[in-house]
Design a protein around this motif. Structure first.
Motif, PDB file in Angstrom:
ATOM      1  N   ARG A  10       0.577  -1.324   0.067  1.00  0.00           N
ATOM      2  CA  ARG A  10       0.028   0.153   0.261  1.00  0.00           C
ATOM      3  C   ARG A  10       0.887   0.766  -0.320  1.00  0.00           C
ATOM      4  NH1 ARG A  10      -5.559  -0.151   1.061  1.00  0.00           N
ATOM      5  NH2 ARG A  10      -4.995   1.569   2.572  1.00  0.00           N
ATOM      6  N   SER A  11       1.717   0.915   0.817  1.00  0.00           N
ATOM      7  CA  SER A  11       3.178   1.617   0.517  1.00  0.00           C
ATOM      8  C   SER A  11       3.615   2.714  -0.740  1.00  0.00           C
ATOM      9  CB  SER A  11       4.008   2.223   1.457  1.00  0.00           C
ATOM     10  OG  SER A  11       5.254   1.018   1.305  1.00  0.00           O
ATOM     11  N   MET A  12       3.381   0.886  -1.414  1.00  0.00           N
ATOM     12  CA  MET A  12       4.081   1.491  -2.977  1.00  0.00           C
ATOM     13  C   MET A  12       2.997   2.903  -4.128  1.00  0.00           C
ATOM     14  SD  MET A  12       7.122   0.138  -3.075  1.00  0.00           S
ATOM     15  CE  MET A  12       7.550   0.907  -4.959  1.00  0.00           C
ATOM     16  N   ASN A  13       2.141   1.978  -3.352  1.00  0.00           N
ATOM     17  CA  ASN A  13       0.573   2.970  -4.376  1.00  0.00           C
ATOM     18  C   ASN A  13       0.819   4.459  -4.142  1.00  0.00           C
ATOM     19  OD1 ASN A  13      -2.557   3.638  -4.262  1.00  0.00           O
ATOM     20  ND2 ASN A  13      -2.050   2.661  -5.626  1.00  0.00           N
ATOM     21  N   THR A  14       1.222   4.528  -2.579  1.00  0.00           N
ATOM     22  CA  THR A  14       0.764   6.382  -2.411  1.00  0.00           C
ATOM     23  C   THR A  14       2.326   6.590  -2.908  1.00  0.00           C
ATOM     24  OG1 THR A  14       0.093   5.590   0.156  1.00  0.00           O
ATOM     25  CG2 THR A  14       1.555   7.606   0.606  1.00  0.00           C
ATOM     26  N   PHE A  15       3.496   6.104  -3.020  1.00  0.00           N
ATOM     27  CA  PHE A  15       4.526   6.199  -3.664  1.00  0.00           C
ATOM     28  C   PHE A  15       4.172   6.582  -5.223  1.00  0.00           C
ATOM     29  CE2 PHE A  15       8.241   4.847  -6.320  1.00  0.00           C
ATOM     30  CZ  PHE A  15       8.416   5.142  -6.137  1.00  0.00           C
ATOM     31  N   TYR A  16       3.294   5.819  -5.559  1.00  0.00           N
ATOM     32  CA  TYR A  16       3.370   6.716  -6.997  1.00  0.00           C
ATOM     33  C   TYR A  16       2.513   7.476  -7.606  1.00  0.00           C
ATOM     34  CZ  TYR A  16       5.693   2.575  -8.793  1.00  0.00           C
ATOM     35  OH  TYR A  16       6.317   1.262  -8.737  1.00  0.00           O
ATOM     36  N   LYS A  17       0.994   7.650  -6.383  1.00  0.00           N
ATOM     37  CA  LYS A  17       0.740   8.670  -6.794  1.00  0.00           C
ATOM     38  C   LYS A  17       1.274  10.215  -5.392  1.00  0.00           C
ATOM     39  CE  LYS A  17      -2.692   6.603  -3.199  1.00  0.00           C
ATOM     40  NZ  LYS A  17      -3.854   7.195  -2.544  1.00  0.00           N
ATOM     41  N   ASP A  18       2.659   9.897  -5.261  1.00  0.00           N
ATOM     42  CA  ASP A  18       3.205  11.007  -4.814  1.00  0.00           C
ATOM     43  C   ASP A  18       4.026  11.687  -6.532  1.00  0.00           C
ATOM     44  OD1 ASP A  18       4.711  13.612  -3.281  1.00  0.00           O
ATOM     45  OD2 ASP A  18       6.029  12.265  -3.504  1.00  0.00           O
ATOM     46  N   ILE A  19       4.334  10.485  -7.073  1.00  0.00           N
ATOM     47  CA  ILE A  19       5.549  10.908  -8.340  1.00  0.00           C
ATOM     48  C   ILE A  19       4.055  11.454  -9.387  1.00  0.00           C
ATOM     49  CG2 ILE A  19       6.244   9.417 -10.269  1.00  0.00           C
ATOM     50  CD1 ILE A  19       7.679   8.140  -8.122  1.00  0.00           C
ATOM     51  N   PHE A  20       3.391  10.638  -8.942  1.00  0.00           N
ATOM     52  CA  PHE A  20       2.282  11.178 -10.435  1.00  0.00           C
ATOM     53  C   PHE A  20       1.282  13.067  -9.848  1.00  0.00           C
ATOM     54  CE2 PHE A  20       3.461   7.039 -11.487  1.00  0.00           C
ATOM     55  CZ  PHE A  20       3.663   7.807 -12.886  1.00  0.00           C
ATOM     56  N   LYS A  21       1.645  13.063  -8.827  1.00  0.00           N
ATOM     57  CA  LYS A  21       0.107  14.286  -8.114  1.00  0.00           C
ATOM     58  C   LYS A  21       0.213  15.233  -9.326  1.00  0.00           C
ATOM     59  CE  LYS A  21       3.544  16.119  -5.372  1.00  0.00           C
ATOM     60  NZ  LYS A  21       3.776  16.194  -4.140  1.00  0.00           N
TER      61      LYS A  21
ATOM     62  N   PRO B 181       6.638  -1.393 -10.113  1.00  0.00           N
ATOM     63  CA  PRO B 181       7.169  -2.613  -9.844  1.00  0.00           C
ATOM     64  C   PRO B 181       6.752  -2.004  -8.008  1.00  0.00           C
ATOM     65  CG  PRO B 181       9.161  -1.661 -11.188  1.00  0.00           C
ATOM     66  CD  PRO B 181       7.656  -1.276 -11.353  1.00  0.00           C
ATOM     67  N   SER B 182       5.761  -3.076  -7.951  1.00  0.00           N
ATOM     68  CA  SER B 182       5.287  -3.242  -6.359  1.00  0.00           C
ATOM     69  C   SER B 182       5.370  -3.916  -4.908  1.00  0.00           C
ATOM     70  CB  SER B 182       3.567  -3.386  -6.750  1.00  0.00           C
ATOM     71  OG  SER B 182       3.221  -2.462  -8.000  1.00  0.00           O
TER      72      SER B 182
ATOM     73  N   ASN C  91      14.854   1.888  -0.322  1.00  0.00           N
ATOM     74  CA  ASN C  91      14.714   3.594  -0.912  1.00  0.00           C
ATOM     75  C   ASN C  91      16.014   3.198  -1.592  1.00  0.00           C
ATOM     76  OD1 ASN C  91      12.857   4.399   1.282  1.00  0.00           O
ATOM     77  ND2 ASN C  91      14.823   4.072   2.579  1.00  0.00           N
ATOM     78  N   ARG C  92      16.481   2.271  -2.226  1.00  0.00           N
ATOM     79  CA  ARG C  92      17.308   2.427  -3.315  1.00  0.00           C
ATOM     80  C   ARG C  92      16.371   2.316  -4.484  1.00  0.00           C
ATOM     81  NH1 ARG C  92      19.922  -0.570  -7.303  1.00  0.00           N
ATOM     82  NH2 ARG C  92      19.068  -2.152  -6.041  1.00  0.00           N
ATOM     83  N   GLU C  93      15.310   1.246  -4.719  1.00  0.00           N
ATOM     84  CA  GLU C  93      14.838   1.202  -5.874  1.00  0.00           C
ATOM     85  C   GLU C  93      14.147   2.107  -6.005  1.00  0.00           C
ATOM     86  OE1 GLU C  93      16.220  -2.329  -4.230  1.00  0.00           O
ATOM     87  OE2 GLU C  93      15.349  -1.290  -3.220  1.00  0.00           O
ATOM     88  N   LYS C  94      13.640   2.901  -4.977  1.00  0.00           N
ATOM     89  CA  LYS C  94      12.466   3.785  -5.398  1.00  0.00           C
ATOM     90  C   LYS C  94      12.816   4.638  -5.978  1.00  0.00           C
ATOM     91  CE  LYS C  94       9.223   2.322  -1.376  1.00  0.00           C
ATOM     92  NZ  LYS C  94       8.696   3.101   0.251  1.00  0.00           N
ATOM     93  N   ALA C  95      14.301   5.457  -5.122  1.00  0.00           N
ATOM     94  CA  ALA C  95      14.739   6.422  -5.869  1.00  0.00           C
ATOM     95  C   ALA C  95      14.823   6.365  -7.749  1.00  0.00           C
ATOM     96  CB  ALA C  95      16.092   6.759  -4.615  1.00  0.00           C
TER      97      ALA C  95
ATOM     98  N   LYS D 282      13.413   8.414 -10.221  1.00  0.00           N
ATOM     99  CA  LYS D 282      14.688   9.009 -11.467  1.00  0.00           C
ATOM    100  C   LYS D 282      13.886   9.336 -12.577  1.00  0.00           C
ATOM    101  CE  LYS D 282      18.603   9.690 -11.989  1.00  0.00           C
ATOM    102  NZ  LYS D 282      20.748   9.724 -12.121  1.00  0.00           N
ATOM    103  N   THR D 283      14.190   7.224 -12.836  1.00  0.00           N
ATOM    104  CA  THR D 283      14.070   6.845 -13.985  1.00  0.00           C
ATOM    105  C   THR D 283      12.583   7.431 -14.568  1.00  0.00           C
ATOM    106  OG1 THR D 283      15.217   5.150 -13.705  1.00  0.00           O
ATOM    107  CG2 THR D 283      13.725   5.237 -15.709  1.00  0.00           C
ATOM    108  N   ILE D 284      11.339   7.659 -13.755  1.00  0.00           N
ATOM    109  CA  ILE D 284      10.394   8.289 -14.259  1.00  0.00           C
ATOM    110  C   ILE D 284      10.115   9.491 -14.713  1.00  0.00           C
ATOM    111  CG2 ILE D 284       8.048   8.303 -13.786  1.00  0.00           C
ATOM    112  CD1 ILE D 284       8.082   5.620 -12.563  1.00  0.00           C
TER     113      ILE D 284
END
Length: 378
Positions: free
Chosen positions: A260-271, A355-356, A362-366, A370-372
């Motif tokens: 669920r935190s990964m979903n929040t992570f993507y919501k932040d990226i694409f907000k 990726p979920s 944190n390394r993978e998330k960063a 950055k890539t997106i």
């Protein structure tokens, strides 16, 4: 090359090896034993709705047994969500039955109640009342179960939940996998919890659980010799794999929180990205485990497509995947009936699973962020 970032890889909790070692130490290397019984008990307690669980070799085998227990036979019609993995539909054909595919609705991406009603009405008018309904909780998102359950009960049609992706998800505080007459779970390597390979059938009575186990162990009659009065299958989970499942059940809620935190992570990226929509719950009635986090891309707004972003991620060794291609568009089911519009088709063309995994740090998330963003802002 950079290390691969996977879409959804297995995530061990720590105690799996202990239970597997117990199986070896006690020589329970068989499709029965204390791990199997304990894993089933853990699942029954977790689902918490007076249900009974039999652990099996896969979610597919569980769905096949559910159809058998629902008395689905040759030429029977089975209504099935079109937007799903092929394992939701293939067991219909195993039984010689006829799949009838139903479009999605836009809010949960799951079976559209209106299209379902249309299909039932049309099939009954042709003298072919469907035998069962297979509804899928896609990517962990609960379907509109109030409406779908009401339709199934009105027409007295067996309801089967494909909760392969939805262990831990809830609709109105009731866990997915407990609404239907039967339900199935999957513990494939990419799921919320895994037994390497495996699944389970959920029933509403102990007698049906025992019947499922009987069929899953070659339908051997109670006799001192090998005697069989019914066709059986080799579908039971082994005691070794169930040991992995016991360890996984100890961390299931933690894994769901991380997904669920990964979903929040993507919501932040694409907000602030126009034309990109992250898939999440419609309202508080829905609680998704967010097995996979997905986005829909409107190319007319963004200037890039789902496929453009997928290929860019792949170039950077990041796995992503298009949404499920609807079953009514699959070559193997080209002759099947279909009810609804083009919602599932449009989602397939525009949607991407990102990726979920609960083991992404944190390394993978960063790297993902950055890539997106570099691609979108280039």
């Amino acid at each position: 090359m950079k290390p691969k970032i996977w879409l959804s890889s297995p995530h061990m909790g720590g105690n799996e090896e202990k239970y597997v070692k117990e199986a070896f130490d006690t020589n329970w290397i068989a499709p029965l034993g204390p791990n199997v019984v304990s894993f089933e008990t853990d699942l029954e307690k977790y689902l918490d709705e007076d249900v009974f669980v039999a652990s099996l070799s896969s979610g597919t085998s569980a769905l096949h047994l559910a159809l058998i227990l629902a008395d689905v036979q040759n030429d029977d019609g089975v209504l099935c969500q079109s937007m799903t993995f092929s394992a939701s539909a293939n067991p219909i054909v195993y039984q010689g039955a006829t799949p009838i595919f139903i479009d999605s609705e836009q809010q949960t991406w799951n079976m559209c109640p209106n299209a379902l009603k249309e299909a039932i009405k049309d099939q009954i008018s042709k003298g072919k009342k469907p035998k069962a309904i297979i509804v899928v909780h896609l990517y962990g998102m609960p379907a509109k179960m109030d409406e779908i359950t009401k339709i199934a009960k009105k027409h007295e049609i067996i309801l089967i939940e494909d909760a392969a992706e939805a262990l831990g998800s809830k609709y109105k505080d009731q866990r997915c996998g407990t609404f239907g007459d039967f339900a199935i779970l999957s513990f494939n390597g990419n799921k919320i919890i895994t037994t390497s390979g495996g699944g389970a059938i959920v029933t509403k009575s102990k007698a049906l659980k025992e019947k499922a186990i009987f069929l899953a162990t070659q339908a051997r009659d109670a006799a001192p010799h090998y005697q069989h009065s019914e066709i059986g299958y080799n579908y039971r989970m082994s005691n070794v794999l169930a040991g992995i499942g016991r360890g996984q059940m100890e961390v299931i809620d933690k894994h769901i929180g991380l997904r669920r935190s990964m979903n929040t992570f993507y919501k932040d990226i694409f907000k602030n990205i126009e034309g990109v929509r992250v898939f999440y719950e419609l309202n508080q009635d829905y609680f998704s485990n967010h097995w996979l986090s997905c986005i829909v891309i409107d190319k007319t707004v963004t200037g890039f497509s789902r496929e453009d972003l997928r290929l860019h991620l792949l170039k950077h060794n990041i796995e992503s995947r298009p949404l499920w291609k609807p079953m009514h568009l699959q070559p193997v089911f080209k002759k099947a009936s279909y009810y609804g519009g083009n919602i599932s088709e449009n989602l397939f063309e525009q949607g991407l699973c990102l990726p979920s995994g609960s083991n992404l740090g944190n390394r993978e998330k960063a790297i993902i962020r950055k890539t997106i963003l570099e691609y979108i802002n280039h």
